[in-house]
Design an enzyme around this catalytic site. Structure first.
Site, PDB file in Angstrom:
ATOM      1  N   CYS A 127      -1.058  -3.701   1.285  1.00  0.00           N
ATOM      2  CA  CYS A 127      -1.447  -5.107   1.410  1.00  0.00           C
ATOM      3  C   CYS A 127      -2.937  -5.227   1.722  1.00  0.00           C
ATOM      4  CB  CYS A 127      -0.591  -5.742   2.509  1.00  0.00           C
ATOM      5  SG  CYS A 127      -1.327  -7.093   3.413  1.00  0.00           S
ATOM      6  N   CYS A 130      -3.765  -6.501   5.167  1.00  0.00           N
ATOM      7  CA  CYS A 130      -3.392  -5.483   6.156  1.00  0.00           C
ATOM      8  C   CYS A 130      -4.498  -4.440   6.253  1.00  0.00           C
ATOM      9  CB  CYS A 130      -2.081  -4.803   5.761  1.00  0.00           C
ATOM     10  SG  CYS A 130      -0.639  -5.890   5.725  1.00  0.00           S
ATOM     11  N   ARG A 154       6.688  -4.387   1.592  1.00  0.00           N
ATOM     12  CA  ARG A 154       7.362  -5.542   1.009  1.00  0.00           C
ATOM     13  C   ARG A 154       8.121  -5.227  -0.269  1.00  0.00           C
ATOM     14  NH1 ARG A 154       2.170  -9.205   0.642  1.00  0.00           N
ATOM     15  NH2 ARG A 154       1.451  -7.165  -0.075  1.00  0.00           N
TER      16      ARG A 154
END
Length: 244
Positions: A127, A130, A154
C-alpha cells in the site's frame, strides 16, 4: 379434575407469569435475540444512556434493543445538547480490548516502551500510503509515537503483499523483523520465508473491526483513524489539540 389439581395449575400459571414479569431486561433481550439469531454470542447487555434502551455488544458491533426485546435500533446515540457521540466510547473500548488482546509478541513494534503514545497500525506492505507512513517512522518516533504493526494484506492469501507479510514475520528476531519490514516497505526484495505466523489472525481481526483500507490507525483509547496521518498532525490529535 379435583379442586386441588385446579388450584395447583392456577398456582403454577401464576408463578410462570410472575417469572416472566420479573425476568431481567438482560435475559429478555438475550432470549429474544437468541430466537432470531440462534447461536448469537452476546458479550454484554447493559443499560444505555437513553432510558428504556439497552446496549447489546457482539464483538465490536453495538446495537440497541428495548427492554422488552421487541424493538431494535441500529445506529448511534448522539446527545444533541452537547453534540457528543455516546456510542463511540463503547465501540472504542471494544476495539482496544480486541487489539490489546493480540499481545505485542504477535506484532512488529517500532519505538521504545516508554514512548508518550502508542498506536497500532494495520498495514499492507504494497500500500502506497502505508509505505509513506513507514518512510516517516523516525518522525513519528521523534513526536513520541510508538508504532505497533498488524498485517492486513488487502488482496488476501496468495497475494504478493501476503507473502511479504509472512516473510517479514519469519525474518528472525524482533530486530530482524523490523529490518525486513523497512526493506519491504521501501520496495526492496526480501528473502521469502515461511514459518508459524499471525498474519491470518491479524487479517481476521481487521475484518472484525470493519477495516475498509490501509493504513488504519488505532489509538491508545480505541479510536479508529482510517488512512494516513502525517506525524505532527497525529501527535497533535493524540495530545488532544482542538481541531486536530
Amino acid at each position: 379434575m379435583t379442586k386441588a389439581s385446579v388450584s395447583a395449575l392456577a398456582l403454577a400459571a401464576l408463578m410462570l407469569a410472575a417469572q416472566s414479569a420479573w425476568a431481567s431486561p438482560e435475559k429478555t433481550i438475550r432470549d429474544a435475540l437468541g430466537k432470531i439469531v440462534p447461536g448469537i454470542e452476546i458479550d454484554s447487555v447493559t443499560a444505555s444512556p437513553v432510558q428504556g434502551l439497552y446496549e447489546v455488544m457482539v464483538g465490536t458491533q453495538l446495537m440497541y434493543v428495548t427492554a422488552d426485546g421487541r424493538h431494535f435500533v441500529d445506529g448511534r446515540i448522539v446527545d444533541l445538547k452537547t453534540r457528543e457521540d455516546l456510542t463511540e466510547p463503547r465501540l472504542a473500548g471494544a476495539r482496544k480490548g480486541l487489539v490489546d488482546g493480540v499481545g505485542e509478541s504477535q506484532m512488529v513494534v517500532f519505538g521504545p516502551d516508554d514512548a508518550k503514545h502508542t498506536v497500532t497500525v494495520f498495514t499492507d506492505i504494497e500500500c502506497g500510503y502505508c509505505r509513506k507512513l513507514h518512510g516517516q517512522m523516525d518522525e513519528y518516533l521523534k513526536e513520541g509515537i510508538r508504532v505497533r504493526y498488524l498485517f492486513y494484506p488487502r488482496a488476501g492469501q496468495g497475494s504478493p503483499a501476503y507473502t511479504e507479510a509472512v516473510s517479514v514475520w519469519c525474518a528472525g528476531d524482533a530486530a530482524a523483523q523490523r529490518s525486513a519490514m523497512t526493506e519491504a516497505k521501501a520496495g526492496k526484495p526480501i528473502p521469502e520465508k515461511t514459518c508459524e505466523n499471525p498474519v491470518d489472525a491479524h487479517m481476521a481481526l481487521g475484518t472484525e473491526l470493519g477495516l475498509r483500507g490501509t493504513p488504519a490507525i488505532l489509538t491508545e483509547t480505541g479510536e479508529m483513524i482510517p488512512g494516513y496521518v502525517e506525524p505532527k498532525r497525529l501527535a497533535a490529535r493524540l495530545n488532544g489539540a482542538p481541531g486536530s
